[in-house]
Design a protein around this motif. Sequence first.
Motif, PDB file in Angstrom:
ATOM      1  N   TRP A  92       0.848  -1.127   0.088  1.00  0.00           N
ATOM      2  CA  TRP A  92      -0.033  -0.156  -0.139  1.00  0.00           C
ATOM      3  C   TRP A  92       0.827   1.085   0.021  1.00  0.00           C
ATOM      4  CZ3 TRP A  92      -0.050   3.467   4.271  1.00  0.00           C
ATOM      5  CH2 TRP A  92      -0.906   4.599   3.916  1.00  0.00           C
ATOM      6  N   THR A 102       0.640   4.017  -3.121  1.00  0.00           N
ATOM      7  CA  THR A 102      -0.113   5.378  -2.970  1.00  0.00           C
ATOM      8  C   THR A 102       0.939   6.388  -2.887  1.00  0.00           C
ATOM      9  OG1 THR A 102       0.206   5.131  -0.508  1.00  0.00           O
ATOM     10  CG2 THR A 102      -1.843   4.199  -1.356  1.00  0.00           C
ATOM     11  N   VAL A 130       0.924  12.275  -2.554  1.00  0.00           N
ATOM     12  CA  VAL A 130       0.311  10.785  -2.320  1.00  0.00           C
ATOM     13  C   VAL A 130      -1.152  10.658  -3.103  1.00  0.00           C
ATOM     14  CG1 VAL A 130      -0.203   9.408  -0.398  1.00  0.00           C
ATOM     15  CG2 VAL A 130       1.682  10.811  -0.098  1.00  0.00           C
ATOM     16  N   ALA A 131      -1.177   9.631  -3.622  1.00  0.00           N
ATOM     17  CA  ALA A 131      -2.395   9.082  -4.302  1.00  0.00           C
ATOM     18  C   ALA A 131      -3.065   8.154  -3.284  1.00  0.00           C
ATOM     19  CB  ALA A 131      -2.310   8.647  -5.574  1.00  0.00           C
ATOM     20  N   TRP A 132      -4.064   8.474  -2.275  1.00  0.00           N
ATOM     21  CA  TRP A 132      -4.290   7.647  -1.420  1.00  0.00           C
ATOM     22  C   TRP A 132      -5.520   6.718  -2.162  1.00  0.00           C
ATOM     23  CZ3 TRP A 132      -1.665   7.716   2.895  1.00  0.00           C
ATOM     24  CH2 TRP A 132      -1.115   8.943   3.511  1.00  0.00           C
ATOM     25  N   ARG A 133      -6.212   7.127  -2.985  1.00  0.00           N
ATOM     26  CA  ARG A 133      -7.022   6.208  -3.653  1.00  0.00           C
ATOM     27  C   ARG A 133      -6.433   5.593  -4.826  1.00  0.00           C
ATOM     28  NH1 ARG A 133     -12.439   7.145  -2.958  1.00  0.00           N
ATOM     29  NH2 ARG A 133     -12.903   6.651  -5.211  1.00  0.00           N
ATOM     30  N   PHE A 134      -5.359   4.620  -4.550  1.00  0.00           N
ATOM     31  CA  PHE A 134      -4.408   4.136  -5.544  1.00  0.00           C
ATOM     32  C   PHE A 134      -5.346   3.199  -6.496  1.00  0.00           C
ATOM     33  CE2 PHE A 134      -4.354   0.697  -2.351  1.00  0.00           C
ATOM     34  CZ  PHE A 134      -4.381  -0.289  -3.088  1.00  0.00           C
ATOM     35  N   TRP A 135      -6.356   2.463  -6.130  1.00  0.00           N
ATOM     36  CA  TRP A 135      -7.058   1.666  -6.851  1.00  0.00           C
ATOM     37  C   TRP A 135      -7.619   2.281  -8.190  1.00  0.00           C
ATOM     38  CZ3 TRP A 135      -7.951   2.799  -1.739  1.00  0.00           C
ATOM     39  CH2 TRP A 135      -9.219   3.589  -1.414  1.00  0.00           C
ATOM     40  N   ARG A 170      -1.013   2.319 -10.535  1.00  0.00           N
ATOM     41  CA  ARG A 170      -0.606   1.830  -9.112  1.00  0.00           C
ATOM     42  C   ARG A 170      -1.255   0.705  -8.723  1.00  0.00           C
ATOM     43  NH1 ARG A 170       0.968   6.501  -6.443  1.00  0.00           N
ATOM     44  NH2 ARG A 170       1.018   8.530  -7.593  1.00  0.00           N
TER      45      ARG A 170
END
Length: 350
Positions: free
Chosen positions: A70, A74, A204-209, A214
Amino acid sequence: MTETTLPTTGLRSSLRHIWRDQRVWLTSAVILVTLAVFDMPQAIDSAVFSANALLQTAPFLILSIAIAAWAGATGADNLIARAFTGAPLLMIGLGALAGGISPFCSCGVIPLIAALLAMGVPLSAVMAFWLASPIMDPSMFVLTAGVLDLEFAIAKTLAAIGLGAFGGMVVHLMMKGGAFADPLREGIGNGGCGGAKVRAPKPVAWRFWAEAERRAKFGKTALSTTLFLAKWLTLAFILESLMLAWIPAETVTAALGGEGLMPIVTATLVGVPAYLNGYAALPLVGGLIEQGMAPGAGLAFLVAGGVTSIPAAMAVWALARPQVFALYIGLSLTGAFASGLLFQLWSSVL
């Protein structure tokens, strides 16, 4: 001549690559097959022991693998790495404290260690966390207090934090002299590449999904880390099962009995090959203390064995370069002896 030489050279190269990539799995297979030929019951016991040990550590492994994957997917690894930058002494102290109270086992924390080192986090702070982590965690504290006593549990916790801080300081001083510029083994990561993330962090891309790239990175990191841990831990647990089967507990008892300085020295050294595991070792030490073993020797045995147990030591060997591994072992033995000696002095005063 060239036409006949090239296929042979290519075959040898392929075999070398297969051995290099699969040597750990092959070693485990060879051990089990050899046991099956000469001692089938032990082969079955070793296989079952390894499977059960993997299942017991699975929750910590899954959690640590997920965190590592993770963080990479992210970009949160930038924040983690930046959290370890700053005053070296402060980072060493925080690393030792975090290791002493973290719930991760010595194997489950390996993905985080690899990620931190690959991002360029100084080895001194990572080593502090690394040394303290296998010795104590919240569940181990409760169990130690129940099987031995609260004073012993507190002493073991302080020993974990103290060993981490001591090890971190030694590494820090050595690094100032130019040592350990690249602590990871080749192919696992390097501080230079990861160090760029710390120096030039990206958002930072917290919603990597939501991004395919990512998501792919998350899956790739999780898979590679899982395979890495599975092969080394399988071999480690097979070896541990053989140690338990072939080294009687009575032998350990005879070696660790008595009082004075020598039992602490002996317990420190014997703790390396004879340590069972964090939970199984507690009743053994409790029984030895009831038979007259000094408390300091018991603490030295638990500390030395916890850091240098087969799974923990093999995980370090698989991840770090030989000189880092040697320092890890040396620091653990030195710290274990010092912890046992100080605890013995404290107990004698009281």
